[in-house]
Design an enzyme around this catalytic site. Sequence first.
Site, PDB file in Angstrom:
ATOM      1  CE  LYS A  22      -7.583   1.956 -12.491  1.00 50.72           C
ATOM      2  NZ  LYS A  22      -6.309   2.645 -12.237  1.00 50.72           N
ATOM      3  CG  ASN A  23      -7.484   3.374  -8.614  1.00 51.05           C
ATOM      4  OD1 ASN A  23      -6.877   2.763  -9.495  1.00 51.05           O
ATOM      5  ND2 ASN A  23      -8.023   4.553  -8.815  1.00 51.05           N
ATOM      6  CB  CYS A 117       0.798   9.265 -16.597  1.00 45.38           C
ATOM      7  SG  CYS A 117      -0.471  10.016 -15.647  1.00 45.38           S
ATOM      8  NE  ARG A 122      -0.651  10.317 -11.382  1.00 46.20           N
ATOM      9  CZ  ARG A 122      -1.445   9.260 -11.610  1.00 46.20           C
ATOM     10  NH1 ARG A 122      -1.596   8.819 -12.839  1.00 46.20           N
ATOM     11  NH2 ARG A 122      -2.024   8.638 -10.602  1.00 46.20           N
ATOM     12  CG  ASP A 305      -9.695   8.838 -10.597  1.00 46.74           C
ATOM     13  OD1 ASP A 305      -9.392   7.924  -9.811  1.00 46.74           O
ATOM     14  OD2 ASP A 305      -8.869   9.647 -11.054  1.00 46.74           O
ATOM     15  NE  ARG A 397      -3.419   1.955 -17.346  1.00 47.01           N
ATOM     16  CZ  ARG A 397      -2.529   2.828 -16.892  1.00 47.01           C
ATOM     17  NH1 ARG A 397      -2.097   3.794 -17.671  1.00 47.01           N
ATOM     18  NH2 ARG A 397      -2.070   2.761 -15.664  1.00 47.01           N
TER      19      ARG A 397
HETATM   20  C1  EPZ Z   1      -4.455   7.587  -7.193  1.00 47.80           C
HETATM   21  O1  EPZ Z   1      -3.307   8.085  -7.852  1.00 47.80           O
HETATM   22  C2  EPZ Z   1      -5.281   6.902  -8.268  1.00 47.80           C
HETATM   23  N1  EPZ Z   1      -4.507   5.814  -8.856  1.00 47.80           N
HETATM   24  C3  EPZ Z   1      -5.676   7.904  -9.346  1.00 47.80           C
HETATM   25  O2  EPZ Z   1      -6.570   7.231 -10.234  1.00 47.80           O
HETATM   26  C4  EPZ Z   1      -6.447   9.041  -8.696  1.00 47.80           C
HETATM   27  O3  EPZ Z   1      -6.722  10.019  -9.673  1.00 47.80           O
HETATM   28  C5  EPZ Z   1      -5.609   9.661  -7.575  1.00 47.80           C
HETATM   29  O4  EPZ Z   1      -5.239   8.639  -6.621  1.00 47.80           O
HETATM   30  C6  EPZ Z   1      -6.383  10.729  -6.816  1.00 47.80           C
HETATM   31  O5  EPZ Z   1      -7.536  10.177  -6.270  1.00 47.80           O
HETATM   32  C7  EPZ Z   1      -4.408   4.654  -8.169  1.00 47.80           C
HETATM   33  O6  EPZ Z   1      -4.923   4.518  -7.078  1.00 47.80           O
HETATM   34  C8  EPZ Z   1      -3.624   3.563  -8.836  1.00 47.80           C
HETATM   35  P1  EPZ Z   1      -2.235  10.998  -5.375  1.00 47.80           P
HETATM   36  P2  EPZ Z   1      -2.075   8.652  -6.951  1.00 47.80           P
HETATM   37  O7  EPZ Z   1      -0.928  10.568  -4.834  1.00 47.80           O
HETATM   38  O8  EPZ Z   1      -1.990   7.887  -5.695  1.00 47.80           O
HETATM   39  C9  EPZ Z   1       0.409  14.911  -5.765  1.00 47.80           C
HETATM   40  C10 EPZ Z   1      -7.370   6.400 -12.263  1.00 47.80           C
HETATM   41  O9  EPZ Z   1      -7.912   7.000 -13.200  1.00 47.80           O
HETATM   42  N2  EPZ Z   1       1.484  14.100  -5.172  1.00 47.80           N
HETATM   43  O10 EPZ Z   1      -3.429  11.006  -4.478  1.00 47.80           O
HETATM   44  O11 EPZ Z   1      -0.880   8.735  -7.834  1.00 47.80           O
HETATM   45  C11 EPZ Z   1       0.032  14.459  -7.160  1.00 47.80           C
HETATM   46  O12 EPZ Z   1       0.876  15.060  -8.125  1.00 47.80           O
HETATM   47  C12 EPZ Z   1      -6.158   7.014 -11.593  1.00 47.80           C
HETATM   48  O13 EPZ Z   1      -7.778   5.328 -11.761  1.00 47.80           O
HETATM   49  C13 EPZ Z   1       2.686  14.709  -4.839  1.00 47.80           C
HETATM   50  O14 EPZ Z   1       2.872  15.913  -5.048  1.00 47.80           O
HETATM   51  O15 EPZ Z   1      -2.598  10.121  -6.641  1.00 47.80           O
HETATM   52  C14 EPZ Z   1      -1.389  14.937  -7.280  1.00 47.80           C
HETATM   53  O16 EPZ Z   1      -1.385  16.302  -7.632  1.00 47.80           O
HETATM   54  C15 EPZ Z   1      -5.698   8.283 -12.284  1.00 47.80           C
HETATM   55  N3  EPZ Z   1       3.671  13.956  -4.271  1.00 47.80           N
HETATM   56  C16 EPZ Z   1      -1.933  14.808  -5.849  1.00 47.80           C
HETATM   57  O17 EPZ Z   1      -0.776  14.728  -5.011  1.00 47.80           O
HETATM   58  C17 EPZ Z   1       3.507  12.613  -4.018  1.00 47.80           C
HETATM   59  O18 EPZ Z   1       4.434  11.969  -3.480  1.00 47.80           O
HETATM   60  C18 EPZ Z   1      -2.784  13.567  -5.620  1.00 47.80           C
HETATM   61  O19 EPZ Z   1      -2.053  12.447  -6.055  1.00 47.80           O
HETATM   62  C19 EPZ Z   1       2.279  12.007  -4.373  1.00 47.80           C
HETATM   63  C20 EPZ Z   1       1.284  12.772  -4.951  1.00 47.80           C
END
Ligand code: EPZ
Length: 430
Positions: A22-23, A117, A122, A305, A397
Site C-alpha cells: 500500500k505505502n 491522525c 504527523r 507499522d 484502508r
Molecule cells: C509512512 O508515513 C507510512 N505511511 C506510515 O504507515 C509509516 O508508519 C511511516 O511512514 C513510518 O514508516 C505511508 O507511507 C502512506 P514519516 P509518513 O514521515 O511518511 C516525523 C501505515 O500504517 N516527521 O516517516 O507520514 C513524523 O512525525 C502508515 O501504513 C516530521 O517530524 O511517516 C514521525 O514521527 C501509518 N516531519 C517520523 O517523522 C516531517 O516532515 C516518521 O514519519 C515528516 C515526518
Amino acid sequence: MEQYVIKGGNPLVGEVEIAGAKNAALAILAASIMTDETILIENMPNVRDTNVLLEAIQEIGATVERVSKSCVKVNGSTIQALSVDYEFIKKIRASYYLLGALLGKYKHAEVPLPGGCNIGSRPIDQHLKGFRALGASVEIRHGAIVTQADELKGSHIFLDVVSVGATINIMMAASLANGRTIIENAAREPHVVDVANFLNSMGANIKGAGTDVIRIKGVEKLHKTEYSIIPDQIEAGTFMFAAAATRGDVLVRNVIPKHLEATTAKLEEIGCEVEEFDDAVRVMANRSLRRTHVKTLPYPGYPTDMQPQIAVTLAMAQGTSIVTESIFENRFKYVDELSRMGANIKVQGNTAIIDGVSSLAGARVCASDLRAGAALVIAGLAAEGITIIDDIVYIQRGYEDFEVKLRSLGAEIEKVSSEKEIQKFRLRVS
Ligand code: EPZ
C-alpha cells in the site's frame, strides 16, 4: 458501519497470498501523473487508500483505467487542475504525495494541509523544507499548501528526521529539477526503493535509494513505463503474527524475505519457527511464546507499522515484555481495547509494559487506526469466545480482502453490518 465478528480459538493453518505494498502504491500512483504518457501499474493492492488516491488523480483530470482488480493504467496528459480537493486529503494523508509530483511536473501544486491522525501529530515540515531547498515558494493559504517555482534547481538537503514521506516527496520533485539533488538522512524503507525504481523506469536518474544518501540528477521529462509494485511487508508481517498468536502454521506467499528480517528475528526470539523461501516465509508456532523487548525504528529496524501486532502477540506470551514506540507519539491507543479483552498492559509515555496472560477473552472493541485494528483482529482470532470489532473501515484502508484471506486459513470471521447478522454468526458457530 461494517464490523468484524470473530470466534477465536482456531489455529491459522494454510497458505496466504500477499498483495502489493500500500505505502509504495500510494507514492507510485502520485508519481504516475508526472508524464503525459501512459503508465501501467501491476500488483496494485485493492484497498481503500489506493482507491481514494485514484479518485483524487481522476478529480484533477488524469485518465485512469482499471485493467483488472490489481492492474491500473494512468495517463496524466489530461490533467486540468493543480489543486487537490480537501475531501481526499481528509480521507488519506498520502494525497500529499501529489505536492511533489505536481510541483515536479507543473512547477505548481495546491494540496490541503493534512491533519494529524490517530497515531500522532504527523507534521510535514521536512517535505516543505525540501521543496523550498529546490527553489519553490511554499505558503499556507486557507488551510492549503501552495507551492510553486519558476524553476526547480537541484540542492543538497539534510533531513532533520528520517521521514519516508519527505524522502519520497522530495525525490519526486527533484527528478524533474535542473541539476543534482542530494538527500541526506533519507529513509531506507523498501517502499522508498520501490518508488525510486519506478521513477527510474520512467527515465529518472536516482541513485542510492535504500541508503541514507540519495542522489538525483534531474531530467527534462519522464516517459511511459510498465511497473509491478513490491509485496506489502506490513501485510505479510501481520499474517506472520496472526500465525504466531493463534499457534498456527502459515505459509505467507509473494513476499521478499529480506524486507521481513526484523519481523522474522523477533518471531524467532519469542519462540516461533520461521522458514524462508525465495518468495515466501513459513511461520510455525506450536509451543508457548516467550517475552522480549522491542523498539520501533526506521528501516531496517523493527517497523512501527508492526508494533501493535507484536504487542498483542506478547500479551499472550510468558513473562513481561517491553515495547517502545520511537516513531509516533500516540500509537498505543489500542491498549485500552486489549485490556478489555483481559490483556495486562501498562503504557508509560512511549513504552508499553506487557505482562503476558494465558489467554484473552472475546469482547466488543473498536479499531482506532489501521494497524491497531489489525492487531485487534489478531487478538480476536486468539481469544476465547466472540469478538466484535467496530470501525473496520480503518482496517480496510490497508488490508485487501482481510477476512476472506483469514477464513481461508481456518479463521471463524465474518464482515457484518447489523446485530441480526451478529446473532446469525453466533448461532452458526455455537
Ligand atoms: C509512512 O508515513 C507510512 N505511511 C506510515 O504507515 C509509516 O508508519 C511511516 O511512514 C513510518 O514508516 C505511508 O507511507 C502512506 P514519516 P509518513 O514521515 O511518511 C516525523 C501505515 O500504517 N516527521 O516517516 O507520514 C513524523 O512525525 C502508515 O501504513 C516530521 O517530524 O511517516 C514521525 O514521527 C501509518 N516531519 C517520523 O517523522 C516531517 O516532515 C516518521 O514519519 C515528516 C515526518
